[in-house]
Motif scaffolding. Structure first.
Motif, PDB file in Angstrom:
ATOM      1  N   PRO A 113      18.860 -39.271  14.142  1.00  0.00           N
ATOM      2  CA  PRO A 113      19.351 -40.193  13.109  1.00  0.00           C
ATOM      3  C   PRO A 113      18.214 -40.740  12.255  1.00  0.00           C
ATOM      4  N   ASP A 114      18.560 -41.318  11.118  1.00  0.00           N
ATOM      5  CA  ASP A 114      17.571 -42.047  10.328  1.00  0.00           C
ATOM      6  C   ASP A 114      17.782 -43.548  10.543  1.00  0.00           C
ATOM      7  N   PHE A 115      16.897 -44.350   9.974  1.00  0.00           N
ATOM      8  CA  PHE A 115      16.965 -45.796  10.201  1.00  0.00           C
ATOM      9  C   PHE A 115      18.240 -46.409   9.617  1.00  0.00           C
ATOM     10  N   LEU A 116      18.701 -45.895   8.485  1.00  0.00           N
ATOM     11  CA  LEU A 116      19.908 -46.450   7.882  1.00  0.00           C
ATOM     12  C   LEU A 116      21.118 -46.221   8.780  1.00  0.00           C
ATOM     13  N   THR A 117      21.202 -45.033   9.374  1.00  0.00           N
ATOM     14  CA  THR A 117      22.303 -44.745  10.299  1.00  0.00           C
ATOM     15  C   THR A 117      22.275 -45.705  11.483  1.00  0.00           C
ATOM     16  N   LEU A 118      21.088 -45.931  12.031  1.00  0.00           N
ATOM     17  CA  LEU A 118      20.969 -46.854  13.161  1.00  0.00           C
ATOM     18  C   LEU A 118      21.336 -48.278  12.756  1.00  0.00           C
ATOM     19  N   ALA A 119      20.942 -48.672  11.564  1.00  0.00           N
ATOM     20  CA  ALA A 119      21.201 -50.042  11.111  1.00  0.00           C
ATOM     21  C   ALA A 119      22.688 -50.323  10.934  1.00  0.00           C
TER      22      ALA A 119
END
Length: 254
Positions: A113-119
């Motif tokens: 995942p990328d950070f936006l997905t995690l956020a």
């Protein structure tokens, strides 16, 4: 974020895990990186903490080293690692860990995942982490091998603050929320010892814990819970605690 899995092909018998040190595996990585580009190898070696990768060795059921798994936080680290290990695969030049030699059998890259997905994860009140390599946390002159929530999530928090886009950064007060609201509700941990280095016939050991731990957050703050879930997912890439680039503190999340 990405995983790179490197599989070994032994040349003179299987690689006995009891003869492997974490410093040896750490040195192996930078020897491989130098074969492609000494400048980028030096950049990664001297990179300030937290570094943009973690590592964990994986073994066969009978204790022989089968390969390594790297978790890469940034595209730059991914590019450096992937090119180096692919070069080692194509060269077929024997590599060495102590007296044991091997070549690279396969290199696989898996996108995460990328950070936006995690956020944007859904907030939940429960999380289970499996600590798959010895984990401990710095405490004064020593290490604490216990999964206290404030310690467990501090390292992923630091990695997030260093590498996430600025607009996704977390307020420092979240660590206080974690310490006050997240609790261990179940665990089956046990002590595990791993050799960091061998000096003059004596081993420099690292004592940590391994095993599953269930955490529960007693809070109705959806934003804080969302951050907690994000950091739990990030922990599978960043590792947890001390010496994550040398194979300690590797976790998976259920």
């Amino acid at each position: 974020m990405n995983y790179i899995t490197v599989s070994f092909h032994p040349q003179n018998g299987r690689i006995a895990g009891q003869h492997i040190t974490m410093r040896g595996l750490h040195g192996l990585l930078f020897n491989v990186l130098k074969q492609v580009n000494e400048e980028t190898a030096a950049w990664l070696h001297k990179h300030p903490s937290p570094k943009p990768f973690s590592m964990v060795p994986y073994y066969t059921n009978d204790g022989h080293l089968a390969g390594l798994r790297y978790a890469l936080i940034t595209d730059a680290a991914l590019d450096i690692m992937l090119r180096a290990w692919q070069f080692a695969t194509h060269q077929r030049t024997p590599l060495h860990l102590g007296r044991q030699s091997f070549t690279i059998n396969n290199v696989e890259c898996i996108e995460g995942p990328d950070f936006l997905t995690l956020a944007n994860l859904t907030p939940h009140h429960q999380m289970q982490l499996e600590f798959v390599s010895p984990t401990a946390f710095r405490q004064g002159p020593g290490h604490l091998p216990l999964p206290l929530p404030g310690n467990v999530f501090r390292w992923p928090f630091n990695v997030w603050q260093r590498y996430a886009p600025e607009r996704l950064r977390i307020h420092e007060s979240w660590l206080d929320w974690c310490a006050k609201n997240v609790f261990v509700t179940a665990h089956r941990i046990e002590t595990a010892v791993i050799t960091i280095n061998l000096r003059n016939g004596r081993s420099d050991d690292f004592i940590g814990f391994v095993g599953p731990v269930t955490f529960h957050a007693q809070s109705k703050d959806d934003e804080a819970l969302r951050i907690w879930q994000a950091l739990g997912k990030l922990a599978a890439f960043s590792g947890v605690g001390h010496k994550t680039t040398m194979g300690m503190g590797a976790v998976t999340i259920s």
